[in-house]
Design an enzyme around this catalytic site. Structure first.
Site, short mmCIF file in Angstrom:
data_model
loop_
_atom_site.label_atom_id
_atom_site.label_comp_id
_atom_site.label_asym_id
_atom_site.label_seq_id
_atom_site.Cartn_x
_atom_site.Cartn_y
_atom_site.Cartn_z
N GLU A 140 -9.93 4.88 -2.50
CA GLU A 140 -10.10 3.72 -1.63
C GLU A 140 -8.94 2.73 -1.78
O GLU A 140 -9.11 1.60 -2.24
CB GLU A 140 -11.41 3.01 -1.94
CG GLU A 140 -12.64 3.86 -1.65
CD GLU A 140 -13.91 3.27 -2.24
OE1 GLU A 140 -15.00 3.77 -1.92
OE2 GLU A 140 -13.82 2.31 -3.05
N GLY B 116 -6.33 -0.09 -0.62
CA GLY B 116 -6.25 -1.15 0.40
C GLY B 116 -4.90 -1.81 0.35
O GLY B 116 -4.08 -1.69 1.25
N ARG B 117 -4.65 -2.52 -0.76
CA ARG B 117 -3.36 -3.19 -0.97
C ARG B 117 -2.20 -2.20 -0.82
O ARG B 117 -1.15 -2.53 -0.26
CB ARG B 117 -3.35 -3.80 -2.37
CG ARG B 117 -2.17 -4.67 -2.69
CD ARG B 117 -2.07 -4.94 -4.20
NE ARG B 117 -3.34 -5.21 -4.83
CZ ARG B 117 -3.81 -6.41 -5.12
NH1 ARG B 117 -3.08 -7.47 -4.83
NH2 ARG B 117 -4.98 -6.55 -5.72
N ARG C 9 -4.06 -16.70 -3.60
CA ARG C 9 -3.94 -15.77 -4.72
C ARG C 9 -3.17 -16.37 -5.91
O ARG C 9 -3.47 -16.07 -7.06
CB ARG C 9 -3.26 -14.47 -4.29
CG ARG C 9 -4.10 -13.61 -3.35
CD ARG C 9 -3.51 -12.21 -3.19
NE ARG C 9 -3.59 -11.45 -4.41
CZ ARG C 9 -2.56 -11.19 -5.21
NH1 ARG C 9 -1.35 -11.64 -4.91
NH2 ARG C 9 -2.74 -10.47 -6.31
N CYS D 126 -4.32 -31.12 -0.92
CA CYS D 126 -4.52 -32.15 -1.95
C CYS D 126 -4.96 -31.53 -3.26
O CYS D 126 -6.06 -31.80 -3.77
CB CYS D 126 -5.52 -33.20 -1.46
SG CYS D 126 -4.90 -34.19 -0.11
#
Length: 471
Positions: free
Chosen positions: A314, A316-317, A358, A389
């Site tokens: 699996e 993804g990245r 991230r 902020c």
């Protein structure tokens, strides 16, 4: 870790000979500077993208995603065939999901892994075949399980004893048999950020190895669910094969035990394969990764005298990460004196932790380059920050950028295809950016950006327009 001789600089960060150069392996394959020095992505100048779509802007190289999907699928299929089995690859939708990306990866032969009812809805809306979908989640609701069963999802990864009973009841009411995989915590501690490691014992996912036989026995007792195999996932952004092979060894041990009472058709070893975010990152090539993991499984099966099960993965990245670049416009630049003899240049852009949290969440490192021109200025240490902020609103913690960087410059941050759009938020009421696909010199929006009106439309405290207010 910071360098002793350069207290503001991570040990891995070196002063570049050319602060305009694009490090290999970090940028999309189509990234290149034109004769005028402007960065082009998919053949489209970054300045044109800014003028058409504004900033911040997520840019995704469609041919790059498709190419990577093909490579990953081919690598695991070939490795599996060499060891007498077959492998299926599912794209992990949590990395970046929209209907166009679903179409790209399924066109290239991948299934899709979803983790919520929302992700399932996106995959189905894109026309994905339910027989090529898998569904995860540690707390899938009754509504989500019902949605998956009704859609005919190929496999549901069960995560608790409660969920097994819940799913069996739903399938029984619909007079169907739902295939399930059992998620296992292997106890392998991946070398990654603590929040990205998912196979250590003290966390929310899956069943302990010792508890697995009992839960599999219960599934085999229930007529409305079918035990389709085992699943594990050791974490994300992992280099090398050692952790995967160690986890596979423990999973094969469990397979051998479970085979005494029935088949174990599939072993899904998850994903988590790392990519390069900076010039010093050295991810394992996908062909070597596939061969190392599959060979490890085959070796363990041979030792125990059992057949190699069908395998599943699996990523993804590893499919979408490198294909993404985020464009920002520089708003302010200011030197900040950290001590009497130390200074860092702060470069503030028009996005930040709303479009890429991230760095704040995982202390992730990124690269950055000026995209709108070439500069002859000497590189200077900079920190790219957002407009929110929060002092932790950092996009790129440390990078060498040309010393003449100025307001109005266009800044590009590569390797943002995974977990940036997915984690985006509207902190400080900053709308989420659009997503543009590029390729072959063309660009098109695939996800519309939000507006302030979109955000206000959800606020029920606003007075409804009267007849007189409506044109």
């Amino acid at each position: 870790m910071l360098s002793e001789s350069r207290p503001l600089v991570p040990e891995w960060l070196v002063t570049p000979d050319d602060a305009n150069a694009l490090p290999d392996g970090v940028w999309p394959g189509s990234a290149a500077r034109g004769d005028n020095g402007v960065l082009a992505l998919g053949g489209v100048p970054a300045t044109d993208l800014r003028d058409r779509f504004g900033t911040p802007l997520y840019v995704v190289d469609e041919p790059g995603v498709r190419h990577r999907a093909r490579r990953v699928r081919a690598a695991f299929a070939a490795a599996a065939a060499r060891h007498g089995t077959r492998a299926r690859v599912y794209y992990a939708g949590k990395a970046f999901l929209c209907t166009e990306v679903v179409r790209w990866v399924t066109d290239e032969g991948l299934g899709v892994d979803v983790a919520t009812g929302g992700e399932l809805a996106v995959a189905l809306a894109a026309g994905a075949d339910p027989a090529r979908l898998g569904m995860h989640g540690n707390n899938k609701s009754v509504a989500e399980l019902t949605q998956a069963v009704d859609a005919g999802v190929a496999s549901i990864v069960v995560d608790s004893a409660i969920e097994v009973e819940r799913l069996a009841a739903i399938a029984d009411r619909r007079d169907v048999v739902q295939p399930v995989l059992v998620r296992i915590v292997t106890g392998v501690h991946a070398e990654t950020h603590d929040f990205l490691a998912t196979a250590h014992e003290d966390q929310k996912f899956g069943f302990a190895l010792a508890d697995a036989p009992a839960i599999v026995a219960r599934i085999r007792e229930l007529p409305s669910v079918e035990f389709a195999g085992l699943h594990c996932h050791i974490g994300s952004q992992i280099f090398g094969t050692a952790g995967f092979e160690q986890s596979a060894s423990r999973m094969v041990d469990l397979c051998a035990q479970l085979l005494e009472d029935g088949p174990v058709p599939t072993l899904n070893l998850g994903g988590g394969f790392g990519i390069a975010y900076t010039s010093v990152d050295d991810p394992t090539p996908i062909d070597a990764l596939a061969e190392g993991i599959v060979a490890g499984v085959a070796r363990e099966c041979e030792v125990r005298g059992i057949p190699v099960p069908a395998l599943a993965f699996e990523p993804g990245r590893a499919v979408v990460g490198r294909a993404g670049v985020t464009l920002y416009e520089v708003g302010t630049v200011k030197p900040v004196r950290v001590s009497d003899d130390l200074q860092r240049r702060y470069v503030a852009v028009d996005g930040g932790m709303s479009d890429n949290p991230r760095t704040a969440l995982y202390a992730a490192h990124y690269s950055a380059r000026i995209a709108s021109r070439i500069s002859d200025a000497d590189p200077e240490l900079a920190r790219v920050v957002g407009k929110h902020c929060e002092s932790g609103d950092i996009v790129v913690d440390a990078e060498y950028l040309p010393g003449d960087i100025a307001p109005g410059d266009l800044l590009a941050v590569p390797a943002t295809g995974a977990y940036c759009f997915s984690l985006a938020n509207t902190y400080n009421y900053v709308p989420r950016p659009p997503v543009v696909a590029v390729g072959g010199g063309q660009a098109r929006i695939i996800v519309r950006g939000e507006t302030i009106d979109d955000l206000l439309a959800r606020d029920v405290g606003l007075a409804a327009p009267t007849t007189e207010d409506t044109p």
